[in-house]
Write an enzyme that holds these catalytic residues in place. Structure first.
Site, PDB file in Angstrom:
ATOM      1  N   PHE A  17      34.064  37.166  45.662  1.00  0.00           N
ATOM      2  CA  PHE A  17      34.356  37.668  47.003  1.00  0.00           C
ATOM      3  C   PHE A  17      35.639  37.110  47.600  1.00  0.00           C
ATOM      4  CE2 PHE A  17      29.722  37.343  46.439  1.00  0.00           C
ATOM      5  CZ  PHE A  17      29.411  38.701  46.447  1.00  0.00           C
ATOM      6  N   ALA A  18      36.379  36.332  46.832  1.00  0.00           N
ATOM      7  CA  ALA A  18      37.585  35.717  47.395  1.00  0.00           C
ATOM      8  C   ALA A  18      38.601  35.395  46.306  1.00  0.00           C
ATOM      9  CB  ALA A  18      37.214  34.438  48.148  1.00  0.00           C
ATOM     10  N   LYS A  19      39.847  35.302  46.723  1.00  0.00           N
ATOM     11  CA  LYS A  19      40.929  34.840  45.869  1.00  0.00           C
ATOM     12  C   LYS A  19      41.573  33.626  46.536  1.00  0.00           C
ATOM     13  CE  LYS A  19      41.991  39.421  43.998  1.00  0.00           C
ATOM     14  NZ  LYS A  19      43.026  40.498  43.855  1.00  0.00           N
ATOM     15  N   VAL A  20      42.034  32.686  45.728  1.00  0.00           N
ATOM     16  CA  VAL A  20      42.639  31.464  46.263  1.00  0.00           C
ATOM     17  C   VAL A  20      44.099  31.398  45.812  1.00  0.00           C
ATOM     18  CG1 VAL A  20      42.510  28.953  46.393  1.00  0.00           C
ATOM     19  CG2 VAL A  20      40.403  30.292  46.169  1.00  0.00           C
ATOM     20  N   LYS A  25      42.294  30.428  50.880  1.00  0.00           N
ATOM     21  CA  LYS A  25      41.206  31.254  50.363  1.00  0.00           C
ATOM     22  C   LYS A  25      41.181  32.543  51.167  1.00  0.00           C
ATOM     23  CE  LYS A  25      36.159  31.048  49.698  1.00  0.00           C
ATOM     24  NZ  LYS A  25      34.959  30.167  49.883  1.00  0.00           N
ATOM     25  N   GLY A  72      43.074  30.813  41.746  1.00  0.00           N
ATOM     26  CA  GLY A  72      41.647  30.939  41.473  1.00  0.00           C
ATOM     27  C   GLY A  72      41.106  32.242  42.014  1.00  0.00           C
ATOM     28  N   GLN A  73      39.981  32.690  41.430  1.00  0.00           N
ATOM     29  CA  GLN A  73      39.393  33.950  41.871  1.00  0.00           C
ATOM     30  C   GLN A  73      37.884  33.915  41.693  1.00  0.00           C
ATOM     31  OE1 GLN A  73      41.143  37.380  40.047  1.00  0.00           O
ATOM     32  NE2 GLN A  73      39.923  38.842  41.218  1.00  0.00           N
ATOM     33  N   GLY A  74      37.158  34.376  42.705  1.00  0.00           N
ATOM     34  CA  GLY A  74      35.708  34.479  42.631  1.00  0.00           C
ATOM     35  C   GLY A  74      35.270  35.903  42.876  1.00  0.00           C
ATOM     36  N   ASP A 115      24.743  23.025  45.645  1.00  0.00           N
ATOM     37  CA  ASP A 115      25.335  23.528  44.398  1.00  0.00           C
ATOM     38  C   ASP A 115      26.292  22.485  43.821  1.00  0.00           C
ATOM     39  OD1 ASP A 115      25.695  25.321  42.316  1.00  0.00           O
ATOM     40  OD2 ASP A 115      27.303  26.419  43.328  1.00  0.00           O
TER      41      ASP A 115
END
Length: 404
Positions: A15-18, A33, A11-13, A126
């Protein structure tokens, strides 16, 4: 990071990668994370990061993604957490509406997780299908507490003021930007989720964001013809645009539609006590010098809880609580999901006084016990605490870590 073998990115956002990883000592699959320190500082997310760490420590529950460890290097921050391989609930619903019994199961698990958060003064802010994961057993896990708030985040008016969340799930009072109750805003989002599970689509959806907000503000939505009347009534009470009259979590859990099926509250009342195991992060954070919540929590008096260590087994702790309830005469004892609840029989100034006690296993001979006031008048609670509850518990306490 020497204790983990890191594998593929899952996963990727922004500000971070998982990444998927494996604990080299235990062989356990975990999710790691990875956050970039420089980017976090540049975009002003330092306080949010502290809050997320503190929140993940506070909320340990079978229906919440478990937090294992936090590590740091000169350039990165690493979170090790439970690897939930069933994917997002969103993917399941994207194929169409769910059967009512399946929707109820997920909603029950969601409400139990959110109730657990609220009892610890944590508001998710959220809640949406994309933040609900499924494990290999098909059980729901709430994730992503990056936008969460704590009780201590409230302003002098007792409300939260940061506008956040996903438009289609956000409560009308959040949109109005005049302050909101974090618990009631979360309940609204839970109602949106329940509607989507049963309908297969969102109740409020418009390409024009302002038009969608107008519909949310007035709670203008329609039910598809296959909705049962009891489910409709519950959703109407949850999607009440006035947070002052919106149904509470306690009343949701007493609702007849909610209580149907194998996961009903009635069934849980007879469950035996099951102590949970503390991990190393929990044990370290018990000492005030390492309590991450202390990085920003200013007024501990609002938390209304106490914690102590004991060498007595859980059965003795439960017996002591039953003895206290009998001595006082105002309480009935309920045992469910590993929690012992002292529930008042008489209504006080505001609500019936209710106190939850949860037992955590540190080792085969040491247990941590948390005592939390859930609802009720503060003065009534303090009198009960000082005159009977604390003196009686002292008989089984090894050491106190208390917040009064």
């Amino acid at each position: 990071m020497e204790k983990y073998e890191v594998g593929r990115m899952i996963g990727q956002g922004n500000f971070a990668k998982v990444y998927h990883a494996r604990n080299l000592k235990t062989g356990q699959n975990v999710a790691i994370k990875v956050c970039n320190k420089e980017m976090i500082m540049r975009v002003g997310m330092k306080e949010q990061m502290k809050r997320e760490i503190s929140v993940m420590h506070l909320v340990r529950h079978p229906n919440i993604v478990e937090f294992y460890d936090v590590m740091a290097s000169k350039t990165k921050i690493y979170f090790a957490m439970e690897y939930v391989k069933g994917g997002e609930l969103f993917n399941k619903v994207s194929r169409g509406k769910l059967r009512e019994d399946m929707a109820r199961k997920y909603f029950q698990q969601l409400i139990e997780a959110v109730n657990h958060c609220h009892k610890r003064g944590v508001y998710h802010r959220d809640l949406k299908l994309e933040n609900l994961l499924l494990d290999e057993n098909g059980d729901l896990k709430v994730s992503d507490f990056g936008l969460s708030a704590l009780l201590e985040s409230k302003k002098k008016d007792g409300l939260l003021h940061t506008t956040c969340g996903t438009p289609a799930y956000v409560a009308p009072e959040v949109i109005r930007q005049k302050g909101y109750d974090g618990a009631m805003a979360d309940i609204w989002s839970c109602g949106i989720i329940l509607y989507v599970l049963l309908a297969g689509y969102l109740p409020f959806n418009d390409k024009n964001l302002m038009e969608m907000y107008k519909k949310i503000a007035k709670a203008e939505f329609k039910f598809p013809q296959w909705f049962r009347s009891d489910a409709k009534r519950l959703i109407y009470r949850i999607l009440d645009p006035d947070p002052r009259t919106r149904i509470t979590i306690n009343n949701i859990m007493q609702n007849s539609w909610f209580q149907k099926g194998p996961m009903s509250v009635k069934d849980h009342e007879d469950y035996a006590m099951k102590p949970y195991c503390f991990n190393a992060f929990d044990i370290i954070s018990l000492t005030s010098g390492f309590d991450l919540s202390g990085l920003f929590e200013k007024d501990m008096s609002e938390r209304q809880h106490a914690r102590f260590a004991t060498k007595k087994p859980p059965s003795i702790v439960v017996s002591k609580l039953e003895e206290i309830a009998q001595l006082d005469g105002r309480f009935k004892v309920k045992k469910q999901n590993g929690i012992v609840r002292l529930e008042g029989n008489e209504t006080g100034i505001n609500e019936q006084l209710s106190i939850d006690t949860e037992i955590f296993e540190v080792s085969s001979s040491v247990y941590i016990v948390e005592v939390n006031k859930i609802v009720g008048d503060m003065l009534e609670y303090r009198n009960f605490w000082n005159q009977l509850l604390k003196p009686s518990l002292n008989e089984i306490v090894w050491v106190w870590q208390e917040y009064e």
